[in-house]
Motif scaffolding. Structure first.
Motif, short mmCIF file in Angstrom:
data_model
loop_
_atom_site.label_atom_id
_atom_site.label_comp_id
_atom_site.label_asym_id
_atom_site.label_seq_id
_atom_site.Cartn_x
_atom_site.Cartn_y
_atom_site.Cartn_z
N ASP A 238 16.93 -22.40 20.62
CA ASP A 238 15.58 -22.08 20.33
C ASP A 238 14.76 -23.08 21.57
OD1 ASP A 238 15.72 -19.79 18.84
OD2 ASP A 238 15.31 -20.87 17.39
N ASP A 239 15.76 -24.12 21.82
CA ASP A 239 15.30 -25.13 22.68
C ASP A 239 15.12 -24.71 24.17
OD1 ASP A 239 17.83 -25.39 23.06
OD2 ASP A 239 17.89 -27.43 22.22
N GLY A 240 15.90 -23.40 24.35
CA GLY A 240 15.90 -23.02 25.83
C GLY A 240 17.10 -23.61 26.65
N GLY A 241 18.01 -24.46 25.88
CA GLY A 241 19.20 -25.22 26.51
C GLY A 241 20.19 -24.23 26.67
N LEU A 243 24.43 -24.59 27.10
CA LEU A 243 25.46 -25.46 26.74
C LEU A 243 26.50 -25.26 27.97
CD1 LEU A 243 26.01 -25.01 22.78
CD2 LEU A 243 24.73 -26.73 24.05
N GLU A 244 26.51 -24.30 28.74
CA GLU A 244 27.32 -24.11 29.86
C GLU A 244 26.92 -24.96 30.98
OE1 GLU A 244 29.50 -20.16 29.61
OE2 GLU A 244 27.48 -19.81 29.40
N GLY A 245 25.66 -25.60 30.92
CA GLY A 245 25.28 -25.99 31.94
C GLY A 245 24.44 -25.35 32.76
N LEU A 246 23.49 -26.21 33.94
CA LEU A 246 22.94 -25.63 34.90
C LEU A 246 23.42 -24.59 35.79
CD1 LEU A 246 20.02 -25.54 36.00
CD2 LEU A 246 20.72 -27.27 37.79
N GLY A 247 24.75 -24.78 36.21
CA GLY A 247 25.34 -23.66 37.09
C GLY A 247 25.68 -22.49 36.36
N TYR A 248 25.78 -22.32 34.92
CA TYR A 248 26.03 -21.22 34.26
C TYR A 248 24.77 -20.74 34.01
CZ TYR A 248 30.83 -21.11 34.42
OH TYR A 248 32.43 -20.94 34.93
N TRP A 249 23.74 -21.35 33.94
CA TRP A 249 22.09 -21.11 33.62
C TRP A 249 21.84 -20.04 34.82
CZ3 TRP A 249 17.78 -21.71 36.65
CH2 TRP A 249 16.65 -21.20 36.12
N ASN A 250 22.15 -20.62 35.98
CA ASN A 250 21.83 -20.05 37.16
C ASN A 250 22.39 -18.58 37.23
OD1 ASN A 250 20.06 -20.95 39.72
ND2 ASN A 250 21.52 -23.09 39.32
N TYR A 251 23.68 -18.67 36.61
CA TYR A 251 24.49 -17.36 36.90
C TYR A 251 24.19 -16.30 35.63
CZ TYR A 251 29.01 -14.60 37.57
OH TYR A 251 29.96 -14.03 37.68
N GLY A 252 24.19 -16.80 34.52
CA GLY A 252 23.96 -15.95 33.21
C GLY A 252 22.48 -15.58 33.37
N PHE A 253 21.78 -16.43 33.16
CA PHE A 253 20.12 -16.31 33.15
C PHE A 253 19.70 -15.65 34.47
CE2 PHE A 253 15.46 -17.41 32.84
CZ PHE A 253 15.26 -16.72 31.72
N GLY A 254 20.39 -15.80 35.60
CA GLY A 254 19.93 -14.98 37.15
C GLY A 254 20.16 -13.85 36.75
N TYR A 255 21.28 -13.31 36.05
CA TYR A 255 21.79 -11.90 36.15
C TYR A 255 20.77 -11.16 35.02
CZ TYR A 255 25.00 -11.43 39.79
OH TYR A 255 25.39 -11.17 41.22
N VAL A 279 12.79 -16.36 26.22
CA VAL A 279 12.99 -16.26 27.46
C VAL A 279 12.38 -17.21 28.16
CG1 VAL A 279 12.91 -14.59 29.28
CG2 VAL A 279 13.73 -13.78 27.15
N LYS A 280 11.00 -17.41 27.98
CA LYS A 280 10.29 -18.33 28.69
C LYS A 280 10.67 -19.64 28.49
CE LYS A 280 5.94 -19.20 27.06
NZ LYS A 280 4.60 -19.08 26.84
N ARG A 281 11.25 -20.27 27.26
CA ARG A 281 11.66 -21.48 27.18
C ARG A 281 13.20 -21.58 27.80
NH1 ARG A 281 9.85 -20.40 21.88
NH2 ARG A 281 11.92 -19.84 20.97
N ILE A 282 14.00 -20.68 27.78
CA ILE A 282 15.01 -20.63 28.66
C ILE A 282 14.78 -20.67 30.47
CG2 ILE A 282 17.16 -19.43 29.38
CD1 ILE A 282 16.95 -17.96 26.73
N ALA A 283 13.67 -20.15 30.71
CA ALA A 283 13.23 -20.35 32.03
C ALA A 283 12.91 -21.55 32.26
CB ALA A 283 12.14 -19.37 32.20
N ALA A 284 12.72 -22.59 31.46
CA ALA A 284 12.13 -23.88 31.84
C ALA A 284 13.23 -24.82 31.70
CB ALA A 284 11.08 -24.35 30.88
N PHE A 285 14.44 -24.20 31.40
CA PHE A 285 15.76 -25.32 31.45
C PHE A 285 16.04 -26.01 32.78
CE2 PHE A 285 20.45 -25.78 31.74
CZ PHE A 285 20.54 -26.75 30.79
N GLN A 286 15.98 -25.32 33.81
CA GLN A 286 16.15 -25.96 35.14
C GLN A 286 15.59 -27.15 35.44
OE1 GLN A 286 17.27 -23.93 39.14
NE2 GLN A 286 15.01 -23.84 39.05
N GLN A 287 14.19 -27.07 35.24
CA GLN A 287 13.62 -28.31 35.60
C GLN A 287 13.95 -29.59 34.75
OE1 GLN A 287 10.36 -25.91 34.60
NE2 GLN A 287 9.22 -27.05 33.17
N LYS A 288 14.42 -29.26 33.55
CA LYS A 288 14.84 -30.43 32.68
C LYS A 288 16.01 -31.00 33.33
CE LYS A 288 12.18 -28.23 28.95
NZ LYS A 288 12.12 -27.70 27.57
N SER A 289 16.91 -30.38 33.81
CA SER A 289 18.04 -30.65 34.13
C SER A 289 18.55 -31.65 35.29
CB SER A 289 19.14 -29.28 34.36
OG SER A 289 19.06 -28.46 33.56
#
Length: 622
Positions: A238-241, A243-255, A279-289
């Protein structure tokens, strides 16, 4: 997403057209703007350079001998390099054909690679084909991506592709994606909580929106996709994080985003995942990484450096203004950077590019309670310092045994590092996973207690004792004893104090150990990619890590530093020599691209061992 009747909405979904991508559907005006705009100058140079290179080369063959290597010796890179080079050709010549519609050379090269990809025995990677090696009906990440790419190119290029190729694309996408997806047994990734769910279902859903005209069939397929997207989102906190890291955020959340955007547009906004608060919280994960420049908190199988997919980042910043930060322009990923050569982000780096860019990420401290990550970015003058630490558990996606791991960076250079992802092989994802330094706790900045490394599994979990972020200090305290199974350890509390004031931030680390009976050994380990050295500072021993690029090393095979070019920059590790004895060792691991890479362990062996031990270290940037 709120309950919606797909059977009612799907018949209203129009046939896919260019208006999905361009204002008023005017592709010619858009690509003319791209060619004239200075904002795209570097992109065009990169793509044209690739086009020149690829025009001189034949299409590489995906041979049986390459395909069989994973089965016979467990290695993947040999086949994948050729596979992704073919996708690079597809992306490059597709973009060049859009940019230069008068060029028959680019158009011919595109047709050749479309024909070759449609003729591949399978779009799956060998590592993802089932144990019976049956190719029929197999769907993995890359087969679904390929189908999405081809279906989208069919829409974008239309009659500029020969009719035979257009029919061939439609037939291949039908037989390799839609037919197996809608018939027979479910795929494992339909109910999984990681990037596979988003990439596979998102790609299939996007391809279906672009290709399937039978509305009842489309509704049935989208129903499956929507359900799998819930599994994907449930795998993120729920914190938008991620756990697979930014690379997999780009991949999974990108698609996820590429699919959700097409779904929203084609349903006239009736089907809109972006209204979901999570979804909005997940979108903000990148800027925190980010920890400064391109350095990122790369816990798990994530590379230590990352640029941004500028299209995706701009899209999210415009979608959630004021809550998702605009990306720094200098972090734009080079077209050639994606070694998997994915079409969807490459294309959207053009059509989603906007003025929503910034000079840099703002400084800030972030705590993600579900992930148990603390990340801090501190600006001191022109210098950016970064600190990150994690709790969590040792059964995370792409798991590393790394409870209590932490990172320190300065201006994008890591002083205390995470090795990130190693070379993906059969053993890497098998029972030997934690024998690899990048995965086992031996390759992380955590102790070895009585000869025991951290255990894998959900039971090996951290407990957060206290956490605080403030203007002057960030603090986090963790109980980590559960990570060390079967030993004499009763309690292991790790306390971090990140002091952000003064001319430079500094970190204090305190470890408190309690044992049921006296242990035989305790070794505090810190991991760095910089060769360490023992020094005397004000009459006290310390370990120094010179800033990368400020020193020269001996010839290959040597270990001593032969010349310090700049003594002013680096990191000092202060310790009590009465309590611990330092030992510096060098190691090698195979990185994600199959290359041998050096790393160093700064070990401190605790001298006097009883039922209790309190060890303190101070990390000071100089």
């Amino acid at each position: 997403m709120e309950s919606t009747n797909l059977a009612e909405i799907t018949p209203k979904i129009p046939k896919a057209g260019l208006e999905l991508y361009y204002a008023d559907g005017n592709a010619e005006a858009f690509w003319q703007y791209v060619k004239e705009s200075t904002a795209f100058r570097s992109d065009l140079e990169e793509i044209r350079s690739e086009g020149e290179r690829l025009l001189t080369l034949p299409i590489p063959e995906l041979s049986y001998s390459l395909f069989s290597l994973f089965r016979t010796q467990g290695t993947r890179l040999e086949y994948e390099r050729v596979y992704f080079e073919r996708r690079r050709r597809l992306n490059t010549f597709a973009l060049l054909t859009l940019l230069e519609p008068e060029s028959k050379e680019y158009e011919s090269a595109l047709c050749e690679i479309v024909w070759a990809i449609c003729g591949e025995q399978t779009w799956c990677l060998p590592a993802h084909v089932n144990g019976t090696y049956s190719l029929e009906g197999a769907i993995d990440l890359f087969s679904s991506e390929t189908g999405f790419a081809l279906a989208e190119l069919n829409v974008l290029l239309g009659d500029r592709l020969p009719k035979f190729l257009r029919v061939l694309i439609a037939d291949r996408v039908e037989e390799r994606l839609f037919r197996p997806y809608l018939g027979g047994e479910s795929f494992f990734w339909e109910t999984i909580n990681n990037n596979w769910a988003a990439v596979c279902s998102g790609s299939i859903g996007a391809a279906a929106l672009l290709q399937i005209e039978d509305k009842a069939r489309l509704a049935a397929l989208l129903s499956k996709v929507q359900n799998t997207m819930l599994y994907y989102l449930n795998g993120l906190g729920d914190d938008g994080g991620c756990l697979e890291g930014l690379g997999y955020w780009n991949y999974g959340f990108g698609y996820f985003t590429y699919y959700a955007d097409l779904l929203k547009r084609m349903s006239g906004g009736a089907l809109n995942w972006f209204r979901e608060p999570k979804v909005k919280r997940i979108a903000a994960f990148q800027q925190k990484s980010f920890l400064g420049k391109d350095a990122v908190a790369n816990f798990s199988d994530t590379l230590p450096r990352s640029n941004v997919q500028i299209g995706l980042s701009c899209y999210l910043a415009e979608l959630y203004p004021g809550e998702v930060a605009a990306p720094p322009a200098y972090l734009r990923a080079d077209f050639r950077e994606d070694h998997c050569s994915r079409w969807a982000p490459a294309f959207r780096n053009f059509i989603w590019r906007s003025a929503a860019v910034s000079a840099d990420w703002d400084a800030g401290s972030f705590y993600l309670p579900d992930a148990q990550w603390m990340i801090s970015r501190v600006q001191q003058g022109e210098t950016v310092f970064g600190f990150a630490a994690k709790g969590g558990h040792n059964d995370e996606p792409h798991n590393h045994n790394d409870l209590g791991q932490f990172l320190l960076a300065r201006d994008g250079e890591f002083y205390l590092a995470d090795l990130g992802s190693g070379e993906y092989t059969r053993k890497y994802f098998g029972t030997e996973r934690y024998s690899f330094d990048c995965n086992g706790s031996q390759g992380h900045s955590v102790p070895v207690i009585d000869g025991v490394l951290q255990s894998e599994g959900r039971a090996a979990a951290a407990k957060v004792l206290a956490v605080e972020t403030g203007e002057e200090e960030d603090r986090i305290s963790l109980e980590l004893a559960a990570a060390y199974a079967g030993g004499k350890l009763s309690s292991f509390k790790r306390h971090f104090v990140w002091s952000k004031g003064g001319s430079r931030p500094r970190l204090k680390l305190e470890d408190e150990f309690a044992f049921a009976s006296a242990p035989g050994s305790v070794t505090e380990r810190f991991v760095t990619r910089i060769q360490p050295e023992l020094v005397l500072m004000d009459g006290r021993q310390a370990v120094r890590l010179h800033a990368p690029g400020t020193y020269e090393q001996a010839e290959a095979g040597g270990s001593e530093v032969v010349q310090v070019l700049d003594d002013r920059l680096g990191l000092l590790i202060h310790y009590d020599s009465k309590l611990v004895e330092p030992e510096l060792t060098s190691h090698v691991f195979r990185d994600h691209f199959g290359k041998e890479a050096a790393w160093y362990a700064v070990d401190f062996k605790v001298k006097a061992l009883g039922l209790h031990a309190n060890i303190e270290f101070k990390f000071q940037f100089i």
